[in-house]
Design a protein around this motif. Structure first.
Motif, PDB file in Angstrom:
ATOM      1  N   MET A  97      42.329  36.808  45.689  1.00 17.51           N
ATOM      2  CA  MET A  97      40.823  36.982  45.281  1.00 17.51           C
ATOM      3  C   MET A  97      40.580  38.060  45.075  1.00 17.51           C
ATOM      4  SD  MET A  97      38.741  33.805  45.773  1.00 17.51           S
ATOM      5  CE  MET A  97      39.706  32.137  45.741  1.00 17.51           C
ATOM      6  N   SER A  98      39.479  38.299  44.105  1.00 17.36           N
ATOM      7  CA  SER A  98      38.764  39.556  43.741  1.00 17.36           C
ATOM      8  C   SER A  98      37.241  39.403  43.374  1.00 17.36           C
ATOM      9  CB  SER A  98      39.540  40.425  42.576  1.00 17.36           C
ATOM     10  OG  SER A  98      39.525  39.621  41.406  1.00 17.36           O
ATOM     11  N   GLY A  99      36.650  40.455  43.899  1.00 16.00           N
ATOM     12  CA  GLY A  99      35.297  40.509  43.595  1.00 16.00           C
ATOM     13  C   GLY A  99      34.724  40.363  42.226  1.00 16.00           C
ATOM     14  N   CYS A 100      33.804  39.459  41.544  1.00 14.59           N
ATOM     15  CA  CYS A 100      33.393  39.499  40.463  1.00 14.59           C
ATOM     16  C   CYS A 100      32.664  40.781  40.050  1.00 14.59           C
ATOM     17  CB  CYS A 100      32.702  38.156  40.233  1.00 14.59           C
ATOM     18  SG  CYS A 100      32.410  37.808  38.327  1.00 14.59           S
ATOM     19  N   PRO A 101      32.680  41.345  38.782  1.00 11.41           N
ATOM     20  CA  PRO A 101      32.091  42.438  38.540  1.00 11.41           C
ATOM     21  C   PRO A 101      30.273  42.251  38.285  1.00 11.41           C
ATOM     22  CG  PRO A 101      34.031  42.363  37.091  1.00 11.41           C
ATOM     23  CD  PRO A 101      34.000  40.905  37.751  1.00 11.41           C
ATOM     24  N   CYS A 102      30.192  41.005  38.102  1.00 11.66           N
ATOM     25  CA  CYS A 102      28.684  40.869  37.977  1.00 11.66           C
ATOM     26  C   CYS A 102      28.106  40.889  39.485  1.00 11.66           C
ATOM     27  CB  CYS A 102      28.475  39.600  37.492  1.00 11.66           C
ATOM     28  SG  CYS A 102      28.508  38.023  38.583  1.00 11.66           S
ATOM     29  N   GLY A 103      28.600  40.773  40.684  1.00 14.56           N
ATOM     30  CA  GLY A 103      28.385  40.903  41.785  1.00 14.56           C
ATOM     31  C   GLY A 103      28.022  39.680  42.658  1.00 14.56           C
ATOM     32  N   LEU A 104      28.294  38.531  41.903  1.00 17.18           N
ATOM     33  CA  LEU A 104      27.779  37.274  42.819  1.00 17.18           C
ATOM     34  C   LEU A 104      29.022  36.526  43.312  1.00 17.18           C
ATOM     35  CD1 LEU A 104      25.143  35.610  40.378  1.00 17.18           C
ATOM     36  CD2 LEU A 104      24.886  36.909  42.423  1.00 17.18           C
ATOM     37  N   GLY A 105      30.058  37.113  43.709  1.00 16.64           N
ATOM     38  CA  GLY A 105      30.872  36.240  44.395  1.00 16.64           C
ATOM     39  C   GLY A 105      32.321  36.792  44.058  1.00 16.64           C
ATOM     40  N   GLU A 106      33.404  35.869  44.244  1.00 13.94           N
ATOM     41  CA  GLU A 106      34.734  36.091  43.606  1.00 13.94           C
ATOM     42  C   GLU A 106      34.805  35.823  42.335  1.00 13.94           C
ATOM     43  OE1 GLU A 106      36.895  37.596  45.759  1.00 13.94           O
ATOM     44  OE2 GLU A 106      35.465  37.354  47.175  1.00 13.94           O
ATOM     45  N   TYR A 107      35.392  36.647  41.405  1.00 15.64           N
ATOM     46  CA  TYR A 107      35.733  36.310  40.243  1.00 15.64           C
ATOM     47  C   TYR A 107      36.037  35.207  39.710  1.00 15.64           C
ATOM     48  CZ  TYR A 107      37.597  37.285  35.376  1.00 15.64           C
ATOM     49  OH  TYR A 107      37.858  36.709  33.952  1.00 15.64           O
ATOM     50  N   GLU A 108      37.081  34.591  40.676  1.00 11.43           N
ATOM     51  CA  GLU A 108      37.967  33.134  40.159  1.00 11.43           C
ATOM     52  C   GLU A 108      36.815  32.025  40.153  1.00 11.43           C
ATOM     53  OE1 GLU A 108      40.787  36.349  41.442  1.00 11.43           O
ATOM     54  OE2 GLU A 108      38.834  35.588  42.319  1.00 11.43           O
ATOM     55  N   SER A 109      35.748  32.094  40.823  1.00  9.96           N
ATOM     56  CA  SER A 109      35.025  31.293  41.158  1.00  9.96           C
ATOM     57  C   SER A 109      33.781  31.231  40.428  1.00  9.96           C
ATOM     58  CB  SER A 109      34.646  30.694  42.606  1.00  9.96           C
ATOM     59  OG  SER A 109      34.166  31.651  43.293  1.00  9.96           O
ATOM     60  N   CYS A 110      33.596  32.598  40.032  1.00  4.60           N
ATOM     61  CA  CYS A 110      32.151  33.082  39.387  1.00  4.60           C
ATOM     62  C   CYS A 110      32.297  33.043  37.662  1.00  4.60           C
ATOM     63  CB  CYS A 110      31.687  34.398  40.032  1.00  4.60           C
ATOM     64  SG  CYS A 110      30.055  34.938  39.607  1.00  4.60           S
TER      65      CYS A 110
END
Length: 153
Positions: A1-14
């Motif tokens: 899992m990695s942080g979402c660039p948009c800043g709202l959570g994990e990229y995989e679920s965001c």
């Protein structure tokens, strides 16, 4: 899992499900965030497909790709979001922080969005298009431009 660039959570679920076409943005703000993430992750097809239907052919895809790749995307700040300018238009003001290889930059923009057939699209005011007020709207609504998106371009 990695942080979402948009800043709202994990990229995989965001933003990833939007980028993969598994779901559509529910709000204009969510679309804005997913477009920022698409720039950060070089998802250029997503940038194109989420631009107003009548503007997609006018996009300079190589320039968008170059800008996406040549910058390090640092942070997205949503200044304000007005999801109800009218029945089908919204506004999102944001600051996109990035490093251009020399210094940190901030791109501050007030963006307009249009909802057509249940999907949100970005209205790009920077495109060089010859527009007439009597032509069909660029968003695909079937209305005349002057009765739909003209005031947001």
């Amino acid at each position: 899992m990695s942080g979402c660039p948009c800043g709202l959570g994990e990229y995989e679920s965001c933003c990833e499900p939007l980028h993969k076409g598994q779901q559509a943005a529910i709000t204009a703000e969510q679309l804005m965030r997913s477009r920022y993430s698409a720039f950060a992750r070089q998802q250029i097809d997503y940038i194109q497909s989420t631009t107003a239907l009548g503007q997609q052919q006018a996009l300079d895809i190589p320039a968008i790709r170059d800008w996406s790749v040549s910058n390090q995307w640092l942070q997205l700040d949503i200044v304000q979001a007005n999801e109800k300018l009218d029945k089908s238009h919204a506004l999102v003001e944001f600051k996109a922080h990035f490093h251009d290889g020399k210094q940190v930059q901030v791109h501050h923009e007030v963006s307009h969005f249009v909802k057509q057939a249940g999907r949100w699209y970005f209205l790009d005011p920077t495109l060089e298009q010859t527009l007439t007020m009597k032509q069909p709207c660029i968003c695909g609504s079937g209305k005349k431009l002057k009765q739909c998106c003209e005031q947001f371009l």
